[in-house]
Motif scaffolding. Structure first.
Motif, PDB file in Angstrom:
ATOM      1  N   VAL A  42       0.264  -0.482   5.271  1.00  0.00           N
ATOM      2  CA  VAL A  42      -0.790  -0.484   6.282  1.00  0.00           C
ATOM      3  C   VAL A  42      -1.326  -1.905   6.369  1.00  0.00           C
ATOM      4  CG1 VAL A  42      -3.109   0.343   6.865  1.00  0.00           C
ATOM      5  CG2 VAL A  42      -1.445   1.909   5.847  1.00  0.00           C
ATOM      6  N   GLU A  85       2.834   6.760   1.380  1.00  0.00           N
ATOM      7  CA  GLU A  85       1.990   6.900   2.576  1.00  0.00           C
ATOM      8  C   GLU A  85       0.570   7.289   2.180  1.00  0.00           C
ATOM      9  OE1 GLU A  85       3.729   9.367   5.586  1.00  0.00           O
ATOM     10  OE2 GLU A  85       1.898   9.356   6.819  1.00  0.00           O
ATOM     11  N   SER A 107      -1.212   4.360   0.425  1.00  0.00           N
ATOM     12  CA  SER A 107      -1.553   3.292   1.367  1.00  0.00           C
ATOM     13  C   SER A 107      -2.824   3.654   2.139  1.00  0.00           C
ATOM     14  CB  SER A 107      -0.407   3.034   2.345  1.00  0.00           C
ATOM     15  OG  SER A 107       0.777   2.704   1.661  1.00  0.00           O
ATOM     16  N   HIS A 108      -2.912   4.921   2.557  1.00  0.00           N
ATOM     17  CA  HIS A 108      -4.112   5.369   3.266  1.00  0.00           C
ATOM     18  C   HIS A 108      -5.328   5.325   2.358  1.00  0.00           C
ATOM     19  CE1 HIS A 108      -1.470   7.801   6.240  1.00  0.00           C
ATOM     20  NE2 HIS A 108      -1.753   6.617   6.734  1.00  0.00           N
ATOM     21  N   GLU A 109      -5.120   5.769   1.118  1.00  0.00           N
ATOM     22  CA  GLU A 109      -6.236   5.800   0.171  1.00  0.00           C
ATOM     23  C   GLU A 109      -6.804   4.398  -0.041  1.00  0.00           C
ATOM     24  OE1 GLU A 109      -5.234   7.471  -3.652  1.00  0.00           O
ATOM     25  OE2 GLU A 109      -7.316   8.022  -4.046  1.00  0.00           O
ATOM     26  N   THR A 117      -6.625   1.901   1.990  1.00  0.00           N
ATOM     27  CA  THR A 117      -7.271   1.464   3.233  1.00  0.00           C
ATOM     28  C   THR A 117      -8.722   1.962   3.283  1.00  0.00           C
ATOM     29  OG1 THR A 117      -5.111   1.626   4.316  1.00  0.00           O
ATOM     30  CG2 THR A 117      -7.041   1.410   5.748  1.00  0.00           C
ATOM     31  N   GLU A 146      -0.259   1.155  11.338  1.00  0.00           N
ATOM     32  CA  GLU A 146       0.803   1.696  10.478  1.00  0.00           C
ATOM     33  C   GLU A 146       2.158   1.648  11.162  1.00  0.00           C
ATOM     34  OE1 GLU A 146      -0.472   5.444   8.469  1.00  0.00           O
ATOM     35  OE2 GLU A 146      -2.190   5.210   9.814  1.00  0.00           O
TER      36      GLU A 146
END
Lengths: 358, 358
Positions: free
Chosen positions: B115, B177, B180-182, B184, B203
């Motif tokens: 990300v 995935e 990466s979100h966490e 962010t 993304e």
């Protein structure tokens, strides 16, 4: 996220000091090791797979040279392109270039969350393959250690445990809670694809400590099997892709020996130790231990590896350096040694084989 | 996960070659850089915050010394304690000790997911504080780059964009995935606690490429603001905790200068660049550019930093080395140089200041 220490402090004492700050120094060699010795031998430990070795975790150091001059090898910046890397020259020089008097260490944040996992395998090759597949998966595993069935037996004998006496991998995954779990599941799947069984994991701090104790006390567990013996501890390192082969070749030799030998590998680095137990009063046994050590060093060198992954050279490994590095590299080392210590007063007789001249 | 190359290959060409294997070499300096030059200058790039510099990513190399001897500096193992670290001695030696002819590089797996995020701040200090807080949070961010408002203006002018002309941070988070979100979300929260606004992230591969293009083309964007000018690109590095102060001190000086100056920092490493644009035909402007460079180097040295984070010394930075390292360190370098190149034929006049003698 750095700290300045004198060389005599132990890494364990240092981490006790740092804990209230939420920081730690991410190397874990033998419990008695001091920072100075760790620098001098370029050591590492089980955390190197994620955090690197002494090479990667020293920002600068102060060293007193043979002529009495005091050199500070670098600034406090994490990165520098300012001239020759004197820090890395001194790290691993085993006292032959100077006496280290102060070290600035790079620290890491204590992980928010961690999971310790353990898994059994029918063969050492299966275990090694899973270690390699874990590295190739992109997961930045914090620890991945391999124990063979003999090592597990030693642990059972020493601790009155009942672990299955088969090749075993032990992992540590760190990060956020969610990510630690995610890594655990990914590796559980990899293990199941390589005949792994009895995959267990722990998250509770006490449970993790108990599980990891198995690995930490491996050497002492060996002595429990043969209380009056000495241990020859071997240390070689090969490219990751050659680890399975090295272990196979070595196991053949170790299993057919009359001596009790256990295998412990920092599998994620290709770094492989054997504990060879021998009766110090029996010359035949001592020679057999040396023969096994010799065998494994040569097996590692044939696989493009090194005769010493993290323990240094001292006197015992000087005889392998020419085969590993070539005479030109040794002559270069000797020139540097002669330039910085012309009178040969700094730890004479160590590291550089005596027959090297330029 | 290693590859052997000759020194003339560019890192971008290498990564094109490696892509089908799912691997990459994790250093990203200027686009034209070749592996040999990257070794010689101990360079890094925006990915160093996660993957390290050239120092951490070379397994061994072959170097031809002044006397014609060819030295291979180490085995193919990831870790070794076998003698002096000749690999690290050559890395950063800028051709003054030998000619590099072959390099074994350590590779990484191309991340499964990433990300790219961007966030605005009212002041450069806020942005620097968020970079530091992100490092302290334990997240192993893949990139964290800081651009000041002048740099953003240059990008707007060059690309016909409309970005808010304020201090900006750009991040890259990698992993699974979910992780990466966490990451962010964690950093978005940190940013909001430091006056961050307009936090955006991408993304989709094309969207990420577009977003990151902003950072990659920063230098050329500067030339768009003053097409006939030259650029003096400064490079210093300080301990992380001193970065905000270094940038504040520098910005005061840069903003009050008659020249156009932009700031780009590899904020996670404390490494800070300025692009100072000047008219090459105007001697006053050239002198002002040099004055600004000089100012920033001295500010960095006062903050325990280095005069050169990743660009090397050459001739231009020799004059700062004694203040940074001290005469004893320079004499040690000179002794090593004299031992390996007694006739002074290897890139003479570079790296070691001429007044150093032993």
């Amino acid at each position: 996220m750095d700290v300045v220490v004198e060389p005599g402090i132990g890494w364990m004492e240092l981490n006790e000091y740092l804990e209230p700050y939420g920081l730690f120094f991410p190397l874990d060699p033998g419990p008695g090791a001091t920072i100075g010795g760790m620098c001098a031998t370029r050591c590492s430990g089980s955390l190197a797979v994620r955090y690197g070795t002494m090479r990667e975790n020293v920002i600068n150091l102060k060293v007193v040279l043979a002529n009495g001059e005091v050199v500070k090898t670098g600034s406090r910046a994490r990165k520098s392109a300012a001239g020759y890397d004197l820090t890395r020259l001194i790290i691993g020089s085993e006292g032959t270039l100077g006496v280290i008097t102060e070290v600035t260490l790079r620290l890491q944040k204590i992980p928010e969350y961690s999971v310790v996992a353990m898994c059994n395998f029918p063969t050492v090759k299966d275990a090694a393959d899973v270690a390699i597949a874990t590295m190739m998966s992109g997961i930045q595993v914090s620890r991945v250690e391999l124990l063979d069935e003999v090592q597990v037996r030693a642990i059972n004998v020493a601790n009155g445990k009942n672990l299955p006496e088969v090749p075993t991998l032990m992992f540590e995954f760190i990060g956020t809670e969610a990510y630690s779990h995610e890594q655990t599941l990914i590796v559980q799947k990899i293990a199941s694809e390589h005949n792994g069984s009895d995959f267990v994991f722990a998250e509770d701090p006490e449970a993790k400590k108990e599980l990891w104790k198995i690995r930490k006390e491996a050497l002492w567990a060996c002595f429990a099997m043969e209380p009056n013996f000495e241990a020859m501890i071997t240390d070689v390192c090969v490219p990751l892709s050659r680890l399975a082969e090295l272990i196979s070749r070595s196991k053949k030799e170790l299993d057919s020996s009359s001596l009790v030998c256990t295998v412990i590998a920092h599998a994620g680095d290709g770094n492989f130790h054997t504990v060879v137990l021998f009766d110090p009063n029996d010359e035949k046994q001592r020679k057999e231990a040396e023969r096994l050590n010799h065998f494994m060093v040569h097996a590692a060198l044939d696989l493009e590896g090194t005769c010493t992954g993290e323990h240094g050279v001292g006197t015992g490994k000087m005889k392998y350096l020419e085969k590993e590095l070539g005479m030109e590299a040794l002559k270069t080392m000797k020139r540097i040694k002669a330039a910085l210590d012309p009178n040969g007063i700094m730890n004479p007789g160590k590291l550089i084989p005596p027959h090297v001249c330029f």
